[in-house]
Design an enzyme around this catalytic site. Sequence first.
Site, mmCIF file in Angstrom:
data_model
loop_
_atom_site.group_PDB
_atom_site.id
_atom_site.type_symbol
_atom_site.label_atom_id
_atom_site.label_comp_id
_atom_site.label_asym_id
_atom_site.label_seq_id
_atom_site.Cartn_x
_atom_site.Cartn_y
_atom_site.Cartn_z
ATOM 1 N N GLY A 23 50.052 -5.616 13.230
ATOM 2 C CA GLY A 23 51.391 -5.027 13.344
ATOM 3 C C GLY A 23 52.308 -5.433 12.196
ATOM 4 O O GLY A 23 53.245 -4.713 11.863
ATOM 5 N N ALA B 138 50.740 -8.380 16.012
ATOM 6 C CA ALA B 138 51.344 -8.339 17.342
ATOM 7 C C ALA B 138 50.976 -9.641 18.035
ATOM 8 O O ALA B 138 49.954 -10.264 17.704
ATOM 9 C CB ALA B 138 50.803 -7.146 18.107
ATOM 10 N N GLU C 71 51.514 -3.231 9.400
ATOM 11 C CA GLU C 71 52.038 -1.903 9.763
ATOM 12 C C GLU C 71 53.549 -1.816 9.554
ATOM 13 O O GLU C 71 54.054 -0.793 9.108
ATOM 14 C CB GLU C 71 51.678 -1.585 11.222
ATOM 15 C CG GLU C 71 50.188 -1.340 11.398
ATOM 16 C CD GLU C 71 49.789 -1.197 12.852
ATOM 17 O OE1 GLU C 71 49.889 -2.192 13.599
ATOM 18 O OE2 GLU C 71 49.398 -0.091 13.251
ATOM 19 N N GLU D 116 42.492 -5.575 13.687
ATOM 20 C CA GLU D 116 42.434 -5.157 15.098
ATOM 21 C C GLU D 116 41.024 -4.983 15.647
ATOM 22 O O GLU D 116 40.751 -5.332 16.789
ATOM 23 C CB GLU D 116 43.211 -3.830 15.286
ATOM 24 C CG GLU D 116 44.713 -3.968 15.307
ATOM 25 C CD GLU D 116 45.340 -3.942 13.918
ATOM 26 O OE1 GLU D 116 44.618 -4.069 12.912
ATOM 27 O OE2 GLU D 116 46.581 -3.802 13.859
HETATM 28 N N1 DAK Z 1 49.719 -13.720 18.049
HETATM 29 C C1 DAK Z 1 50.080 -14.858 18.697
HETATM 30 N N2 DAK Z 1 50.052 -16.086 18.115
HETATM 31 C C2 DAK Z 1 49.624 -16.144 16.856
HETATM 32 C C3 DAK Z 1 49.236 -14.997 16.118
HETATM 33 C C4 DAK Z 1 49.306 -13.729 16.785
HETATM 34 N N3 DAK Z 1 48.994 -12.581 16.162
HETATM 35 N N4 DAK Z 1 48.847 -15.381 14.883
HETATM 36 C C5 DAK Z 1 49.003 -16.731 14.845
HETATM 37 N N5 DAK Z 1 49.467 -17.184 16.013
HETATM 38 C C6 DAK Z 1 49.773 -18.574 16.382
HETATM 39 C C7 DAK Z 1 48.475 -19.361 16.604
HETATM 40 O O1 DAK Z 1 47.989 -19.141 17.913
HETATM 41 C C8 DAK Z 1 48.955 -20.794 16.399
HETATM 42 O O2 DAK Z 1 49.654 -21.192 17.547
HETATM 43 P P1 DAK Z 1 49.390 -22.686 18.186
HETATM 44 O O3 DAK Z 1 47.951 -22.779 18.432
HETATM 45 O O4 DAK Z 1 49.887 -23.621 17.120
HETATM 46 O O5 DAK Z 1 50.254 -22.681 19.423
HETATM 47 C C9 DAK Z 1 50.015 -20.626 15.274
HETATM 48 O O6 DAK Z 1 50.398 -19.249 15.292
HETATM 49 C C10 DAK Z 1 49.473 -20.971 13.897
HETATM 50 O O7 DAK Z 1 48.302 -20.204 13.691
HETATM 51 P P2 DAK Z 1 46.907 -20.850 13.211
HETATM 52 O O8 DAK Z 1 46.809 -22.275 13.642
HETATM 53 O O9 DAK Z 1 45.836 -19.908 13.613
HETATM 54 O O10 DAK Z 1 47.100 -20.836 11.623
HETATM 55 P P3 DAK Z 1 45.968 -20.750 10.527
HETATM 56 O O11 DAK Z 1 46.635 -21.044 9.227
HETATM 57 O O12 DAK Z 1 44.774 -21.562 10.907
HETATM 58 O O13 DAK Z 1 45.501 -19.215 10.522
HETATM 59 C C11 DAK Z 1 45.872 -16.833 10.598
HETATM 60 C C12 DAK Z 1 46.429 -18.220 10.139
HETATM 61 C C13 DAK Z 1 46.953 -15.789 10.340
HETATM 62 C C14 DAK Z 1 44.635 -16.485 9.744
HETATM 63 C C15 DAK Z 1 45.462 -16.912 12.085
HETATM 64 O O14 DAK Z 1 46.576 -17.446 12.825
HETATM 65 C C16 DAK Z 1 45.091 -15.589 12.672
HETATM 66 O O15 DAK Z 1 43.969 -15.086 12.498
HETATM 67 N N6 DAK Z 1 46.022 -14.997 13.454
HETATM 68 C C17 DAK Z 1 45.774 -13.801 14.192
HETATM 69 C C18 DAK Z 1 45.788 -12.617 13.278
HETATM 70 C C19 DAK Z 1 45.557 -11.373 14.098
HETATM 71 O O16 DAK Z 1 44.446 -11.111 14.554
HETATM 72 N N7 DAK Z 1 46.674 -10.715 14.398
HETATM 73 C C20 DAK Z 1 46.677 -9.659 15.367
HETATM 74 C C21 DAK Z 1 46.246 -8.422 14.708
HETATM 75 S S1 DAK Z 1 46.097 -7.185 15.907
HETATM 76 C C22 DAK Z 1 49.737 -2.742 20.462
HETATM 77 C C23 DAK Z 1 50.070 -2.234 19.241
HETATM 78 C C24 DAK Z 1 49.699 -2.897 18.127
HETATM 79 C C25 DAK Z 1 48.948 -4.029 18.243
HETATM 80 C C26 DAK Z 1 48.609 -4.527 19.464
HETATM 81 C C27 DAK Z 1 48.988 -3.899 20.597
HETATM 82 N N8 DAK Z 1 50.115 -2.069 21.664
HETATM 83 C C28 DAK Z 1 50.897 -0.900 21.496
HETATM 84 C C29 DAK Z 1 49.900 -2.614 22.940
HETATM 85 C C30 DAK Z 1 48.604 -4.714 17.045
HETATM 86 C C31 DAK Z 1 47.712 -5.629 17.094
HETATM 87 C C32 DAK Z 1 47.617 -6.550 16.017
HETATM 88 O O17 DAK Z 1 48.526 -6.819 15.293
#
Ligand code: DAK
Length: 259
Positions: free
Chosen positions: A111, A66, A114, A134
């Site tokens: 997400g 997400a 998921e 998460e």
């Molecule tokens: N959200 C927003 N931007 C994201 C992102 C994300 N999930 N994942 C990556 N990006 C963006 C980064 O901020 C970066 O943007 P800039 O800085 O260039 O502007 C760009 O994508 C490239 O990412 P990285 O520079 O970080 O790339 P790397 O190769 O170094 O790393 C990575 C890749 C996938 C390991 C890393 O980007 C990462 O850890 N990303 C986050 C993964 C994560 O934690 N995802 C979220 C999981 S929690 C909800 C329901 C469900 C959810 C939430 C709320 N509600 C009902 C309210 C679910 C939550 C989730 O999915």
Amino acid sequence: MNFENILTESENGIFIITINRPKQLNALTKSTIKEVGAAVKIANGDENIRGIIITGSGEKAFIAGADIKEFANFSVEQGKELSAHGHDVFNSVENSHKPVIAAVNGFALGGGCELAMACHIRIASDNAKFGQPEVSLGVIPGYGGTQRMAQLIGKSKAFELLMTGDMIDANEAERLGLANHVVEQANLMEFTKKLLTKIIKKSPYAIGKVISCINDSYSNDKNGFDTEINEFGNCFGSADFKEGTSAFLEKRKAIFTGK
Ligand code: DAK
């Protein structure tokens, strides 16, 4: 319909939905989820479409979760509201009467994992990584991940993945039963289309019933065995059954209509 965050195309009875926010690694915003829901509805309502592929734009990510920027300031109420909407969309993928395959072309996190799990089948490219990170952000999976992960890989491994937030690679995902196949990234779409083409040549009526029966076995208020008895009987009244059996007896290929 014009979409901002996804691309759609159809070819040979297959509808392809591509999440198209490559700069953000295809992270899911509220409106992206809404568009996915609308696209699945379009595909399900179009009689020329027999199967759906969901994939991500670029070579790095299927969906990296997400959009963290968007949900970082959500209130308790907004969290619940968005989760409920997300559940509706992801359930519409899982309960689509047309087969849905996720072509996982890179990171499938949070997400994204998921959404892949809501699909009926997952094909992973060799660079794919799956995970539910998460808990590192202080939340839990909010789009069915706590339920579908345990259904797909068992309770014990699901606890480990969801409590550590660890990523696993494509081969480990296949070993655990999360990914059906792992293929070289360059062959991902071709392999996925080939598999889906094989499926959509079968009776769409019967495929839809297979989906309901398997899904009902994981439902709290339905009994999959009862669904099977009922739908097995219903097959005998379908045009597809008449066509399938006639084609066999006449030694020709069946031409199914899905009716
Ligand atoms: N959200 C927003 N931007 C994201 C992102 C994300 N999930 N994942 C990556 N990006 C963006 C980064 O901020 C970066 O943007 P800039 O800085 O260039 O502007 C760009 O994508 C490239 O990412 P990285 O520079 O970080 O790339 P790397 O190769 O170094 O790393 C990575 C890749 C996938 C390991 C890393 O980007 C990462 O850890 N990303 C986050 C993964 C994560 O934690 N995802 C979220 C999981 S929690 C909800 C329901 C469900 C959810 C939430 C709320 N509600 C009902 C309210 C679910 C939550 C989730 O999915």
